[in-house]
Motif scaffolding. Structure first.
Motif, PDB file in Angstrom:
ATOM      1  N   MET A 186      36.195  48.372  44.053  1.00 45.39           N
ATOM      2  CA  MET A 186      36.676  47.001  44.121  1.00 45.39           C
ATOM      3  C   MET A 186      37.550  46.718  42.903  1.00 45.39           C
ATOM      4  O   MET A 186      37.243  47.168  41.801  1.00 45.39           O
ATOM      5  N   GLU A 209      40.560  43.541  41.330  1.00 43.12           N
ATOM      6  CA  GLU A 209      41.433  42.375  41.482  1.00 43.12           C
ATOM      7  C   GLU A 209      42.753  42.616  40.752  1.00 43.12           C
ATOM      8  O   GLU A 209      43.561  41.715  40.634  1.00 43.12           O
ATOM      9  N   LEU A 249      41.929  44.533  52.839  1.00 42.90           N
ATOM     10  CA  LEU A 249      41.818  43.171  52.328  1.00 42.90           C
ATOM     11  C   LEU A 249      41.216  42.237  53.366  1.00 42.90           C
ATOM     12  O   LEU A 249      41.587  42.273  54.535  1.00 42.90           O
ATOM     13  N   GLN A 284      39.030  40.871  45.178  1.00 44.47           N
ATOM     14  CA  GLN A 284      40.092  41.716  45.694  1.00 44.47           C
ATOM     15  C   GLN A 284      41.435  41.193  45.212  1.00 44.47           C
ATOM     16  O   GLN A 284      41.532  40.084  44.703  1.00 44.47           O
ATOM     17  N   MET A 290      36.634  45.134  48.892  1.00 42.80           N
ATOM     18  CA  MET A 290      35.789  44.184  48.177  1.00 42.80           C
ATOM     19  C   MET A 290      34.298  44.503  48.259  1.00 42.80           C
ATOM     20  O   MET A 290      33.512  44.002  47.473  1.00 42.80           O
TER      21      MET A 290
END
Length: 113
Positions: free
Chosen positions: A58, A60, A73, A82, A43
């Motif tokens: 980074m 998601e 994480l 993340q 992240m």
């Protein structure tokens, strides 16, 4: 201390600092237990690059797991910047994750493609 800096005072806990020992574990682990050419999903990719000289990015998105060699994480922030720690092991059937490290704040997996 210089302006804007201060020392850990009496009665303060290490986790009250900007960087705690738990947070130090991720860069240390990446620098000492991953190859120099490893790509790490994290992240805070710029900070990780600064501290480890490893490429990082980074995401998601579960489909991006194949682009990395490791995924680190933060257990306390969910899916903010993340992949959710609760979903990372099951969200992409094309990759298998092997647990490398875990403490109260961070979990690191090696991505097996």
């Amino acid at each position: 201390p210089q302006r804007g800096q201060r020392h850990l005072g009496e009665g303060e806990r290490a986790q009250d600092r900007v960087v705690s020992d738990e947070s130090d574990a991720v860069p240390d682990l990446c620098q000492h237990r991953s190859p120099e050419n490893a790509v790490i999903i994290f992240m805070r990719p710029r900070a990780l690059r600064l501290f480890t000289a490893r490429d990082a990015f980074m995401t998601e998105r579960c489909e991006d797991l194949r682009k990395g060699d490791y995924v680190a994480l933060h257990e306390k922030v969910g899916d903010n910047g993340q992949i959710s720690p609760d979903q990372v092991t099951t969200c992409n059937a094309d990759v298998k994750l092997a647990l490398v490290f875990n403490n109260k704040r961070f979990t690191v997996y090696k991505i097996e493609k």
